[in-house]
Structure formats: C-alpha cells, structure tokens
Design a protein around this motif. Structure first.
Motif, PDB file in Angstrom:
ATOM      1  N   SER A 163      63.799   6.971  24.402  1.00 20.48           N
ATOM      2  CA  SER A 163      63.954   5.526  24.222  1.00 20.48           C
ATOM      3  C   SER A 163      64.749   4.905  25.369  1.00 20.48           C
ATOM      4  O   SER A 163      64.596   3.722  25.682  1.00 20.48           O
ATOM      5  N   VAL A 164      65.601   5.715  26.008  1.00 15.31           N
ATOM      6  CA  VAL A 164      66.393   5.219  27.138  1.00 15.31           C
ATOM      7  C   VAL A 164      65.570   5.254  28.423  1.00 15.31           C
ATOM      8  O   VAL A 164      65.593   4.308  29.228  1.00 15.31           O
ATOM      9  N   ALA A 165      64.827   6.340  28.631  1.00 18.85           N
ATOM     10  CA  ALA A 165      64.019   6.496  29.855  1.00 18.85           C
ATOM     11  C   ALA A 165      62.645   5.877  29.635  1.00 18.85           C
ATOM     12  O   ALA A 165      61.634   6.567  29.478  1.00 18.85           O
ATOM     13  N   VAL A 166      62.591   4.571  29.635  1.00 15.24           N
ATOM     14  CA  VAL A 166      61.370   3.848  29.267  1.00 15.24           C
ATOM     15  C   VAL A 166      60.211   4.175  30.207  1.00 15.24           C
ATOM     16  O   VAL A 166      59.085   4.449  29.778  1.00 15.24           O
ATOM     17  N   ASN A 193      63.686  20.865  29.787  1.00 18.14           N
ATOM     18  CA  ASN A 193      64.638  20.954  30.893  1.00 18.14           C
ATOM     19  C   ASN A 193      65.894  20.125  30.634  1.00 18.14           C
ATOM     20  O   ASN A 193      67.001  20.526  31.000  1.00 18.14           O
ATOM     21  N   ALA A 194      65.720  18.947  30.017  1.00 18.05           N
ATOM     22  CA  ALA A 194      66.882  18.115  29.697  1.00 18.05           C
ATOM     23  C   ALA A 194      67.788  18.818  28.694  1.00 18.05           C
ATOM     24  O   ALA A 194      69.020  18.805  28.829  1.00 18.05           O
ATOM     25  N   HIS A 195      67.180  19.440  27.699  1.00 20.24           N
ATOM     26  CA  HIS A 195      67.968  20.164  26.685  1.00 20.24           C
ATOM     27  C   HIS A 195      68.712  21.331  27.335  1.00 20.24           C
ATOM     28  O   HIS A 195      69.907  21.548  27.080  1.00 20.24           O
ATOM     29  N   GLN A 196      68.006  22.060  28.196  1.00 20.70           N
ATOM     30  CA  GLN A 196      68.638  23.189  28.882  1.00 20.70           C
ATOM     31  C   GLN A 196      69.798  22.720  29.752  1.00 20.70           C
ATOM     32  O   GLN A 196      70.862  23.353  29.795  1.00 20.70           O
ATOM     33  N   LEU A 197      69.614  21.589  30.420  1.00 19.36           N
ATOM     34  CA  LEU A 197      70.644  21.072  31.315  1.00 19.36           C
ATOM     35  C   LEU A 197      71.912  20.683  30.560  1.00 19.36           C
ATOM     36  O   LEU A 197      73.026  21.036  30.968  1.00 19.36           O
ATOM     37  N   VAL A 198      71.775  19.959  29.459  1.00 19.02           N
ATOM     38  CA  VAL A 198      72.980  19.516  28.746  1.00 19.02           C
ATOM     39  C   VAL A 198      73.735  20.706  28.156  1.00 19.02           C
ATOM     40  O   VAL A 198      74.978  20.687  28.082  1.00 19.02           O
ATOM     41  N   LEU A 199      73.023  21.751  27.776  1.00 17.52           N
ATOM     42  CA  LEU A 199      73.707  22.943  27.265  1.00 17.52           C
ATOM     43  C   LEU A 199      74.470  23.662  28.377  1.00 17.52           C
ATOM     44  O   LEU A 199      75.591  24.146  28.162  1.00 17.52           O
ATOM     45  N   LEU A 200      73.879  23.712  29.553  1.00 14.56           N
ATOM     46  CA  LEU A 200      74.585  24.310  30.692  1.00 14.56           C
ATOM     47  C   LEU A 200      75.828  23.496  31.052  1.00 14.56           C
ATOM     48  O   LEU A 200      76.868  24.044  31.429  1.00 14.56           O
ATOM     49  N   ARG A 206      69.662   9.594  34.858  1.00 16.80           N
ATOM     50  CA  ARG A 206      70.523   8.549  34.282  1.00 16.80           C
ATOM     51  C   ARG A 206      70.405   8.530  32.763  1.00 16.80           C
ATOM     52  O   ARG A 206      71.401   8.370  32.041  1.00 16.80           O
ATOM     53  N   ALA A 207      69.166   8.697  32.265  1.00 20.62           N
ATOM     54  CA  ALA A 207      68.946   8.688  30.813  1.00 20.62           C
ATOM     55  C   ALA A 207      69.618   9.893  30.154  1.00 20.62           C
ATOM     56  O   ALA A 207      70.189   9.782  29.057  1.00 20.62           O
ATOM     57  N   ILE A 208      69.558  11.043  30.810  1.00 18.82           N
ATOM     58  CA  ILE A 208      70.218  12.238  30.263  1.00 18.82           C
ATOM     59  C   ILE A 208      71.725  12.016  30.178  1.00 18.82           C
ATOM     60  O   ILE A 208      72.357  12.334  29.159  1.00 18.82           O
ATOM     61  N   ARG A 209      72.290  11.469  31.250  1.00 21.88           N
ATOM     62  CA  ARG A 209      73.740  11.220  31.255  1.00 21.88           C
ATOM     63  C   ARG A 209      74.129  10.255  30.130  1.00 21.88           C
ATOM     64  O   ARG A 209      75.082  10.500  29.391  1.00 21.88           O
ATOM     65  N   LYS A 210      73.398   9.155  29.997  1.00 20.58           N
ATOM     66  CA  LYS A 210      73.708   8.141  28.982  1.00 20.58           C
ATOM     67  C   LYS A 210      73.570   8.717  27.568  1.00 20.58           C
ATOM     68  O   LYS A 210      74.453   8.526  26.709  1.00 20.58           O
ATOM     69  N   THR A 211      72.473   9.448  27.334  1.00 16.27           N
ATOM     70  CA  THR A 211      72.231  10.011  26.006  1.00 16.27           C
ATOM     71  C   THR A 211      73.276  11.082  25.675  1.00 16.27           C
ATOM     72  O   THR A 211      73.761  11.175  24.528  1.00 16.27           O
ATOM     73  N   PHE A 212      73.620  11.870  26.668  1.00 16.64           N
ATOM     74  CA  PHE A 212      74.634  12.906  26.460  1.00 16.64           C
ATOM     75  C   PHE A 212      75.956  12.291  26.039  1.00 16.64           C
ATOM     76  O   PHE A 212      76.619  12.775  25.105  1.00 16.64           O
ATOM     77  N   TRP A 213      76.371  11.208  26.698  1.00 12.74           N
ATOM     78  CA  TRP A 213      77.638  10.570  26.339  1.00 12.74           C
ATOM     79  C   TRP A 213      77.581   9.963  24.936  1.00 12.74           C
ATOM     80  O   TRP A 213      78.564   9.990  24.190  1.00 12.74           O
ATOM     81  N   GLU A 214      76.448   9.442  24.555  1.00 10.19           N
ATOM     82  CA  GLU A 214      76.307   8.905  23.200  1.00 10.19           C
ATOM     83  C   GLU A 214      76.475  10.011  22.164  1.00 10.19           C
ATOM     84  O   GLU A 214      77.159   9.834  21.136  1.00 10.19           O
ATOM     85  N   ASN A 233      93.564  14.094  28.586  1.00 13.27           N
ATOM     86  CA  ASN A 233      92.515  15.012  28.117  1.00 13.27           C
ATOM     87  C   ASN A 233      91.127  14.388  28.247  1.00 13.27           C
ATOM     88  O   ASN A 233      90.156  15.057  28.621  1.00 13.27           O
ATOM     89  N   PHE A 234      91.050  13.114  27.901  1.00 12.65           N
ATOM     90  CA  PHE A 234      89.768  12.425  27.989  1.00 12.65           C
ATOM     91  C   PHE A 234      89.284  12.366  29.436  1.00 12.65           C
ATOM     92  O   PHE A 234      88.101  12.615  29.721  1.00 12.65           O
ATOM     93  N   TYR A 235      90.204  12.064  30.352  1.00  9.54           N
ATOM     94  CA  TYR A 235      89.837  12.004  31.768  1.00  9.54           C
ATOM     95  C   TYR A 235      89.372  13.371  32.261  1.00  9.54           C
ATOM     96  O   TYR A 235      88.371  13.479  32.978  1.00  9.54           O
ATOM     97  N   THR A 236      90.061  14.436  31.855  1.00  7.24           N
ATOM     98  CA  THR A 236      89.698  15.787  32.289  1.00  7.24           C
ATOM     99  C   THR A 236      88.312  16.174  31.786  1.00  7.24           C
ATOM    100  O   THR A 236      87.475  16.690  32.541  1.00  7.24           O
ATOM    101  N   GLU A 237      88.064  15.899  30.509  1.00  8.01           N
ATOM    102  CA  GLU A 237      86.774  16.259  29.917  1.00  8.01           C
ATOM    103  C   GLU A 237      85.622  15.490  30.575  1.00  8.01           C
ATOM    104  O   GLU A 237      84.615  16.086  30.954  1.00  8.01           O
ATOM    105  N   THR A 238      85.798  14.178  30.691  1.00  6.77           N
ATOM    106  CA  THR A 238      84.722  13.371  31.278  1.00  6.77           C
ATOM    107  C   THR A 238      84.494  13.725  32.740  1.00  6.77           C
ATOM    108  O   THR A 238      83.354  13.719  33.223  1.00  6.77           O
ATOM    109  N   SER A 239      85.557  14.052  33.461  1.00  5.87           N
ATOM    110  CA  SER A 239      85.416  14.420  34.870  1.00  5.87           C
ATOM    111  C   SER A 239      84.599  15.691  35.025  1.00  5.87           C
ATOM    112  O   SER A 239      83.720  15.786  35.890  1.00  5.87           O
ATOM    113  N   ILE A 240      84.869  16.677  34.172  1.00  2.00           N
ATOM    114  CA  ILE A 240      84.141  17.952  34.251  1.00  2.00           C
ATOM    115  C   ILE A 240      82.653  17.737  33.987  1.00  2.00           C
ATOM    116  O   ILE A 240      81.791  18.222  34.737  1.00  2.00           O
ATOM    117  N   TYR A 241      82.333  16.997  32.932  1.00  2.00           N
ATOM    118  CA  TYR A 241      80.929  16.772  32.594  1.00  2.00           C
ATOM    119  C   TYR A 241      80.220  15.958  33.683  1.00  2.00           C
ATOM    120  O   TYR A 241      79.086  16.265  34.066  1.00  2.00           O
TER     121      TYR A 241
END
Length: 290
Positions: A27-30, A50-57, A92-100, A118-126
C-alpha cells in the motif's frame, strides 16, 4: 492499527505478522505494486520475499549478510536493466513500513517511550543497516554496468578495426566514420598487434569512409605509420578525402617515405594484386562478403 499477533521478540513479531507487513508495504509502494509480477518474470526476483528477508537481517544486526544480499540484487537488477526508480521507491517503502511495525511492536508489548539515548541508538543501527543495503546495491549495480559497458566497448573497438587478409602477405584495413583520439589509439594498438601476429608484409589502409579526423588523431596516425614501418611492413593509404588532406597540410604533415598513397582502394588492389580493372569492383564485393 491492524490486528497483529503479539510477540516479545521483534524478529518473531515480524515473522508472525508477515502477511500484514506485506499488505502495508504494497500500500505504501504504489508504483511498484503493479510491477511485482513483471519484475519477478524479468529478473526472477520476488520483491516481497526479499523485503521480508531484508528486515529480518536488519533486526538481527547482520551487516555482512545485508551487504552481500544487496550486492546480489544489484547484479540481477543491472543484468536485466530494471528501472532504478522502482528500487528506490521499494527501499523507501520498506523503511517506512518497518518503522510502523516497530512502533506496533512496542505498543503491543506495552513498552514505555524509550529514553532519548536508547531510542537514538536503536534507530541509528537500523537506519545504518538500511543505508548499507542501499549503498551496496547501487555500488554493485554500477560496477556491473561499468564492466558490461567496458566489454561492449572492447567488442566495438575490435569490430571497428577490421583487418582483412587478401593474400598471405597483403591485408586491407577499411576504416569508416570519425577518428578521434580514443579511436586512433585503438587503431594503433590493434594494427600493430595484427601486423605482428599475421606477419603482414603490405597493409592497405583505406580511408575513403573517414568523414573526420581531429588534429590529435592525425598526429597519432603518423606515429602509427612509424610503428608499422618499424615492424617491416609496407603501408599503403588509399581514399584520402580532401578535407582531411587540408587538415594535414595545415598541420604541416607529410608522409615522406612512411607510406605510399593511392587515389582509391581499387587502384591499390590493381597495383599490388594485379587485379584486372574491369573485374576489380566485383572482386572487392567478393572479398568483403566472405
């Protein structure tokens, strides 16, 4: 919020809620959504898998695997000349959906708002892992494209210097188009190599198809004459066009004893191969059609 399955581990949460994640991602990647099947057929790439594999990695923090995964995708994407804008939108859609879904994970598990450090550290790593995927993908894509272009250029260069053996001792080099500095260098390298390899005694270089030679190309052309002579081969130049001759005169260029000139290829063949004038044109057609 979609009806999601609770899990205290982010990796498991994403696995359990994969259908909802993919639905939201599409729905995000129209623009990419309608190309999913086409991309699968063209490059055998399953974007959803591939998107699922990427977010798990990413959630597992596996940097090396993320970069290796990106390199493979970059090569496939380049090999099949697939549109880069779709890839950018998909990332971009993967990043947005992952954060949601990261937000949904925290909400379902009753996590309080993390402190800023902690929030800054976590978001920076991802974010760094997503960026590493993007960078590795485009580096791999560009490298493959550059290597492909280089291979194609070498093929074109070889085809643009067609030395044709007429007898064991005599060969013809018909040149057409424009000779600039780059092509002059290619011609020099190819001619000297073939003169040595084929042990050419007489090389007839026909320039009747050359429309233009820049000044530097003319100078390099003279060096080629010296090189051919040093290798013990006789050079015959035919078909010099008036405009090229005028440029040579302006540069005070003289062939001297470096080469013999003939008005036409037909005349050179008549002189060096004793071809009957009445049949020379037919003979040339036969030679170039073999």
């Amino acid at each position: 919020m979609p009806n999601l399955i609770k899990s205290e581990d982010l990796h498991d949460f994403l696995v359990l809620n994969r259908p909802s994640f993919e639905e939201r991602l599409l729905s995000v990647a129209v623009n990419v959504r309608d190309k999913i099947n086409e991309i699968h057929v063209i490059g055998n790439i399953n974007l959803l898998d591939n998107a699922h594999q990427l977010v798990l990695l990413i959630v597992d923090g596996k940097l090396d695997e993320v970069e290796e995964f990106a390199k493979k995708e970059g090569i496939v994407w380049a090999k099949h000349a697939m549109t880069l804008s779709f890839k950018l939108e998909w990332i971009r859609a993967i990043r947005k959906t992952f954060w949601e879904f990261l937000y949904h994970f925290d909400t379902l598990n009753g996590h309080k708002v993390k402190n800023s450090e902690n929030f800054y550290t976590e978001t920076s790593i991802y974010n760094e892992l997503v960026d590493s995927f993007t960078n590795s993908f485009f580096i791999s894509y560009s490298k493959y494209k550059d290597e492909l272009i280089e291979k194609q250029q070498k093929l074109v260069n070889n085809l643009s210097v067609p030395i044709i053996p007429i007898t064991p001792d005599v060969s013809i080099l018909p040149l057409i188009g424009t000779i600039d500095t780059n092509r002059a260098n290619v011609i020099e390298e190819k001619v000297l190599f073939e003169v040595g390899r084929m042990r050419i005694q007489t090389l007839i270089m026909d320039l009747s198809g050359i429309a233009e030679m820049d000044n530097e190309a003319i100078r390099l052309f003279l060096k080629l004459l010296d090189g051919v002579g040093m290798m013990g081969s006789k050079l015959v130049i035919t078909g010099l066009r008036p405009e090229i001759v005028r440029n040579m005169i302006k540069l005070d260029v003289e062939f001297g004893g470096k080469a013999t000139t003939k008005a036409s290829l037909q005349k050179a063949l008549q002189d060096y191969l004793k071809i009957d004038t009445n049949h020379s044109r037919e003979s040339l057609v036969d030679l170039f059609s073999k």
